[in-house]
Design an enzyme around this catalytic site. Sequence first.
Site, PDB file in Angstrom:
ATOM      1  N   ILE A  17      65.039  20.432 -61.626  1.00 36.06           N
ATOM      2  CA  ILE A  17      65.578  21.374 -62.607  1.00 36.06           C
ATOM      3  C   ILE A  17      67.078  21.182 -62.786  1.00 36.06           C
ATOM      4  O   ILE A  17      67.590  21.208 -63.911  1.00 36.06           O
ATOM      5  CB  ILE A  17      65.253  22.818 -62.194  1.00 36.06           C
ATOM      6  CG1 ILE A  17      63.740  23.056 -62.238  1.00 36.06           C
ATOM      7  CG2 ILE A  17      65.969  23.814 -63.112  1.00 36.06           C
ATOM      8  CD1 ILE A  17      63.297  24.383 -61.636  1.00 36.06           C
ATOM      9  N   TYR A 163      62.151  32.749 -46.551  1.00 36.21           N
ATOM     10  CA  TYR A 163      62.462  32.138 -47.847  1.00 36.21           C
ATOM     11  C   TYR A 163      62.829  33.203 -48.873  1.00 36.21           C
ATOM     12  O   TYR A 163      63.784  33.043 -49.645  1.00 36.21           O
ATOM     13  CB  TYR A 163      61.273  31.322 -48.339  1.00 36.21           C
ATOM     14  CG  TYR A 163      61.432  30.786 -49.742  1.00 36.21           C
ATOM     15  CD1 TYR A 163      62.408  29.839 -50.041  1.00 36.21           C
ATOM     16  CD2 TYR A 163      60.607  31.232 -50.779  1.00 36.21           C
ATOM     17  CE1 TYR A 163      62.564  29.353 -51.335  1.00 36.21           C
ATOM     18  CE2 TYR A 163      60.748  30.752 -52.070  1.00 36.21           C
ATOM     19  CZ  TYR A 163      61.727  29.819 -52.345  1.00 36.21           C
ATOM     20  OH  TYR A 163      61.879  29.348 -53.626  1.00 36.21           O
TER      21      TYR A 163
END
Length: 282
Positions: A17, A163
């Site tokens: 990305i 996370y």
Amino acid sequence: MSLKDKTLFITGGSRGIGLAIAVRAAQDGANVAIAAKTAEPHAKLEGTIYSAAEAIEKAGGKALPLLCDLRDESQLAAAVEQTVSRFGGIDILVNNASAISLTGTLATDMKRYDLMNSINTRGTYMAGRHCIPHLKKAANPHILTLSPPLDMRAKWFAPHVAYSIAKYGMSLCTLGWAQEFAREGIAANSLWPRTAIATAAIRLIGGDALMKKSRKPEIMADAAHAILCKPAREFTGHFCIDDVVLWESGMRDFSGYAAVPGTPESELMEDFFVPADTPKLG
């Protein structure tokens, strides 16, 4: 809507990305500094800071590849200063660098916890801290962080709390900076994909099966471009979803973003952290 002659500082943009955002900006004629730690080809991950620089130059921009471990403040500070020295300033900070481990508490040791939080939350904060003094001098300064909306349901934390903490920490930077630097006219926004995005990280997580249910990174790049071209004083503090941004910009056909051409929208896999109240399109 153009980023011509704007200077972007992108963390971790050697692939995926981040690279797609860099190339999209380069198509406008932007200057792009890629601050990442991959200088040599990796066995499982394509791309280096040098191959990224080649792609940026090929697309029409000016590139500055910077070897930088985002956990090391001295390296980051040097990368920022090299960018300013080369291009005369920084207009846009893209916090793209991120580490991921979708593991539960007992399966996530402290080394992995520290890695994710050092790169994701601390790295985002540190990049902001070093770039903001330069953004204050820019005509239309933006911070764009690739992090999720702050939807605080337990379902987003229970399977991989370490996370989730690291990613939501990035989003908290957006929340705080949007108000802290509103008077200076610095926009702070977050961008997140509705679906899985076909990157090397996704391939490592779910293999080809998940890649086939994903969209190309270019959808995030086009959404980022739309955000970064907005007047900074008028668009800040938003947690954006990629296709919603493009829908609001007038796009109606997203089929071209399918990683596997012809994949129906209904078969794409929704990404983590997408709130239930995200507008349905079409």
